[in-house]
Motif scaffolding. Structure first.
Motif, PDB file in Angstrom:
ATOM      1  N   CYS A   6      11.925  79.808 149.834  1.00 57.18           N
ATOM      2  CA  CYS A   6      12.437  80.214 151.200  1.00 57.18           C
ATOM      3  C   CYS A   6      14.108  80.447 150.983  1.00 57.18           C
ATOM      4  O   CYS A   6      14.542  79.639 150.321  1.00 57.18           O
ATOM      5  N   ILE A  26       4.323  87.241 152.913  1.00 55.94           N
ATOM      6  CA  ILE A  26       2.957  86.920 152.688  1.00 55.94           C
ATOM      7  C   ILE A  26       2.339  85.778 153.421  1.00 55.94           C
ATOM      8  O   ILE A  26       1.138  85.684 153.353  1.00 55.94           O
ATOM      9  N   LYS A  27       3.256  85.148 154.285  1.00 53.38           N
ATOM     10  CA  LYS A  27       2.587  83.820 154.941  1.00 53.38           C
ATOM     11  C   LYS A  27       2.709  83.928 156.327  1.00 53.38           C
ATOM     12  O   LYS A  27       3.851  84.279 156.683  1.00 53.38           O
ATOM     13  N   PRO A  28       1.941  83.229 157.114  1.00 50.24           N
ATOM     14  CA  PRO A  28       0.432  82.668 156.856  1.00 50.24           C
ATOM     15  C   PRO A  28      -0.474  83.535 156.318  1.00 50.24           C
ATOM     16  O   PRO A  28      -0.555  84.529 156.862  1.00 50.24           O
ATOM     17  N   CYS A  34       9.267  84.519 153.134  1.00 46.86           N
ATOM     18  CA  CYS A  34       7.982  83.667 153.418  1.00 46.86           C
ATOM     19  C   CYS A  34       7.210  84.506 154.112  1.00 46.86           C
ATOM     20  O   CYS A  34       5.902  84.629 153.999  1.00 46.86           O
ATOM     21  N   HIS A  35       7.549  85.267 155.356  1.00 42.30           N
ATOM     22  CA  HIS A  35       6.846  85.752 156.225  1.00 42.30           C
ATOM     23  C   HIS A  35       6.103  87.069 155.908  1.00 42.30           C
ATOM     24  O   HIS A  35       5.300  87.576 156.445  1.00 42.30           O
ATOM     25  N   GLY A  56      14.940  80.799 158.137  1.00 44.30           N
ATOM     26  CA  GLY A  56      13.912  80.712 159.241  1.00 44.30           C
ATOM     27  C   GLY A  56      13.884  79.520 159.993  1.00 44.30           C
ATOM     28  O   GLY A  56      14.305  78.543 159.785  1.00 44.30           O
TER      29      GLY A  56
END
Lengths: 296, 172
Positions: free
Chosen positions: A194, A157-159, A154-155, A198
């Motif tokens: 995901c 590319i995001k946020p 996830c992290h 996390g």
């Protein structure tokens, strides 16, 4: 030659050192120089420490960024969690004057000051935009004939408001790097899902977090994957150690191998699986090791 | 479902949440449920509903929100935040709410243990003998050049958490 400080974090040096040696050896071959960043700490983990106390999260993260500022180099991480903490902290401190002042007041007492002079880079976006897939192709001596389930995590590319790396629903840049070493990036159900680790969820509700990991493993296997390739030691741990926990707790065995991109890159450059620490994973899969030319 | 009594709502709660830049946007939610529909945790635990938690928070249901055990289920995948048509920063708001819970002494024992590791060692996952052995085998130095190798660096981290009173905050 681009020069960066190498931020180690926790899980890579302290659980999966294969990723550390793979990063060092492969980046050297690509002409990227990594310098040590002595005294850096936990990033600290964004989902947990930012959930506990923002001032503590921000000042520990700021100290890590400042250590690299003091060396004069951009900072490189190979972990989505560290990337999440350090990019977000760096952006907050560059853009929010009040936060910068408050954090510098704390840092001053340990002899540091945040100046906002460097960038925080993640190995995947760095390789894609600064080195390029073509240069990676040129460095391949042994194309990797594997069907790979790419796990962005996830992290990375995001946020997106803090990352600016393009589409978060259908990104391609990581797949391009996987294909550059000769592997096939396969499509699989819920590819962007995901891993479940996390936000402190792995610590708080392990069984539920494992169910999330198990769905990923099942989807990758159903699509015919030989292995996962990830961009984060924490996702790596969740998918690798997670499978041993799933076997023990739920009685279902998968043994789908998990590689960090640096390890896949290392294989394509002619390093053995043992040199890249791939045999040090917690799950074992002899058939896969044979396929990638391992001793056992 | 019980009736929500306005007299029992805490109207300062949203002000406290709004200290986090962007978190005030939770009041813009029009209940489309896109966040929960795409939530990977809600797929597994229907009781976990970020829309409901944030809705309750913007109404001022402070005690219910801070004591909701599902507050700690979010993996921070940010899918909801990316998809929200109203630009609500769901995850940022949820993290702020968690810090308010911690401030009020509400924290899982397992999370207290992780906090303690960083306070003591500067690492959430410190080195162990197995990792040292693996490092040696790979031709790496047994001890990585992080805070765990340099006492003066660890002192800096110790001092830092002392200044922010992180130990007091996370110890029962």
């Amino acid at each position: 030659m681009p020069k960066l400080s190498f931020f180690l974090g926790c899980i890579m040096p302290n659980r999966y050192p294969g990723i550390e040696i793979a990063t060092k050896k492969t980046l050297e071959k690509l002409g990227v120089e990594l310098v040590e960043l002595p005294g850096a700490s936990c990033c600290p983990a964004p989902g947990v420490f930012r959930s506990f106390d923002k001032a503590t999260w921000l000042s520990i993260a700021a100290r890590n960024v400042v250590l690299s500022e003091e060396l004069g180099y951009d900072l490189l991480t190979v972990c989505n969690g560290c990337f999440g903490s350090l990019v977000d902290a760096n952006n907050i401190l560059k853009e929010d004057e009040a936060e910068r002042e408050a954090t510098n007041k704390i840092l001053k007492q340990i002899g540091h000051e945040f100046k906002g002079t460097i960038r925080v880079r993640h190995i995947i976006e760095f390789l894609h935009s600064e080195v390029g897939a073509d240069k990676i192709k040129e460095a391949v001596v042994k194309p990797v004939d594997l069907k790979v389930a790419v796990h962005y995590g996830c992290h990375l590319i995001k946020p997106s408001k803090e990352r600016h790396l393009g589409s978060v629903e259908n990104p391609r840049f990581f797949d391009e790097l996987v294909e550059a070493v000769g592997a096939e990036s396969i499509e699989y159900e819920d590819k962007l899902a995901c891993c479940g680790a996390g936000g402190g969820a792995r610590t708080a509700v392990l069984d539920t977090a494992l169910q999330m990991a198990e769905a990923k493993v099942q989807h990758a296997i159903a699509a015919g994957a030989d292995c996962f390739v990830d961009a984060c030691p924490f996702c790596h741990l969740q998918l690798d150690v997670g499978q041993t926990e799933i076997a023990k707790k739920f009685g279902r065995e998968y043994n789908l191998p998990v590689l960090h991109y640096s390890q896949l890159l290392g294989l394509s450059m002619g390093y053995t699986p043992e040199e890249m620490g791939i045999d040090m994973n917690y799950i074992t899969n002899d058939e896969f090791m044979k396929k990638i030319g391992g001793d056992k | 479902m019980d009736t929500i009594k306005t007299a029992e709502l805490d109207h300062d709660f949203i002000k406290e949440i709004s200290e986090e830049p962007g978190a005030e946007k939770i009041t813009l939610c029009f209940n489309c449920t896109g966040c929960t529909a795409g939530c990977p945790m809600a797929d597994l635990e229907a009781q976990y509903n970020i829309r409901k938690i944030l809705r309750m928070a913007s109404l001022g249901m402070k005690d219910e929100v801070l004591n909701n055990p599902y507050l700690w289920y979010c993996t921070t995948c940010y899918k909801c935040q990316e998809r929200c048509p109203q630009g609500v920063q769901n995850v940022d708001a949820l993290l702020k709410i968690r810090t308010i819970a911690v401030k009020n002494g509400i924290m899982l024992p397992k999370h207290r243990a992780v906090a303690k590791l960083v306070i003591e060692y500067g690492h959430a996952v410190p080195i162990n003998d197995d990792a040292k052995e693996k490092r040696k085998k790979l031709g790496l130095e047994e001890m990585p050049y992080t805070v765990q190798r340099f006492p003066e660096s660890l002192d800096e981290v110790h001092k830092l958490v002392e200044i922010t009173k992180f130990g007091e905050l996370t110890t029962e």
